[in-house]
Design an enzyme around this catalytic site. Structure first.
Site, PDB file in Angstrom:
ATOM      1  N   LYS A 120       0.858  -1.055   0.034  1.00  0.00           N
ATOM      2  CA  LYS A 120      -0.026  -0.016   0.174  1.00  0.00           C
ATOM      3  C   LYS A 120       0.890   1.495  -0.104  1.00  0.00           C
ATOM      4  O   LYS A 120       0.580   2.366  -0.893  1.00  0.00           O
ATOM      5  CB  LYS A 120      -1.137  -0.051   1.127  1.00  0.00           C
ATOM      6  CG  LYS A 120      -1.922   0.918   1.179  1.00  0.00           C
ATOM      7  CD  LYS A 120      -1.377   2.248   2.175  1.00  0.00           C
ATOM      8  CE  LYS A 120      -2.340   3.295   2.128  1.00  0.00           C
ATOM      9  NZ  LYS A 120      -1.880   4.491   3.198  1.00  0.00           N
ATOM     10  N   ASP A 138      -6.245   1.514   0.368  1.00  0.00           N
ATOM     11  CA  ASP A 138      -5.961   1.610   1.631  1.00  0.00           C
ATOM     12  C   ASP A 138      -7.455   1.135   2.378  1.00  0.00           C
ATOM     13  O   ASP A 138      -8.272   0.718   1.537  1.00  0.00           O
ATOM     14  CB  ASP A 138      -5.539   3.020   1.974  1.00  0.00           C
ATOM     15  CG  ASP A 138      -6.858   3.934   1.573  1.00  0.00           C
ATOM     16  OD1 ASP A 138      -7.954   3.374   1.351  1.00  0.00           O
ATOM     17  OD2 ASP A 138      -6.625   5.195   1.399  1.00  0.00           O
TER      18      ASP A 138
END
Length: 213
Positions: A120, A138
């Site tokens: 991420k 996210d």
DNA sequence: ATCCCGAGGG
DNA sequence: CCCTCTGGAT
């Protein structure tokens, strides 16, 4: 959601938030990287507050290493997981100095090799700082993907793949910011404001509400 | 109590 | 897949 519906949904988010990028606190590689590392399991507000003092004392990798783990820790004790994060930020900065000439690398492999940097974080840095068409999944985007059916999946990898398949390539990079803002202010974890959502009709979220509580 | 712009390890 | 790390906000 079909691909056509996904395009309509994303287009609406873009029109509702044409200047989404201005919401970002950090856009340069190093401060963005550190800020995102610190953001794991923490609210963006708490991270933004802590990084003001941190970057004043250590605006670059060399200063961060000089500041040391304890020095970094003093700045970030107001956010969770500060022990591990302080160690990661210093170790990461040291690796930037010895392996990358003090600069943040622009490849996924090099970024993910840094301590505290996962998929991420690497994708956010590539997307925002290096303007690449990566999609960082996210918690907000994960939630939106699953609720709406835009990209259903039980893992972030599945959601990421779903988004890449459904969102037109030319929309992928900026869609990242629009989706995050949508997750923060509309498709919220606690009390989603579905009556303000453009994807309301096609959304399969069971608790979707048509009006304010 | 539950969640937050996750990563690393089992 | 699961768990832990951790403090602040709601």
């Amino acid at each position: 959601m079909t691909r056509a519906q996904a395009r309509a949904f994303i287009t609406h988010l873009a029109e509702a938030n044409p200047d989404a990028r201005s919401e970002l606190t950090y856009t340069d590689p190093y401060t963005l990287l550190v800020a995102v590392v610190l953001s794991a399991q923490a609210t963006d507000a708490s991270v933004n507050k802590a990084t003001v003092g941190l970057f004043r004392d250590a605006p670059d990798p060399a200063a961060m290493v000089a500041l040391g783990v304890d020095g970094v820790a003093r700045h970030i004790r107001t956010i969770g997981l500060w022990r591990a994060k302080a160690a990661n930020v210093v170790a990461l900065s040291a690796q930037l100095l010895v392996r990358h000439d003090g600069r943040v690398p622009d490849t996924r492999e090099a970024l993910e090799a840094l301590p505290g940097v996962g998929r991420k974080t690497a994708n956010v840095v590539l997307n925002v700082a290096f303007d690449q068409s990566t999609m960082a999944v996210d918690t907000h985007i994960f939630r939106i993907g699953n609720r709406t059916g835009l990209a259903p999946g039980s893992t972030t990898r599945q959601v990421e793949d779903g988004l890449v398949r459904r969102i037109p390539a030319d929309m992928l990079r900026p869609a990242h910011h629009w989706l995050i803002l949508h997750g923060r202010y509309v498709c919220k974890a606690r009390s989603p404001e579905c009556w303000r959502c453009a994807g309301r009709e096609e959304c399969r979220f069971p608790d979707k509400r048509a009006s304010p509580a």
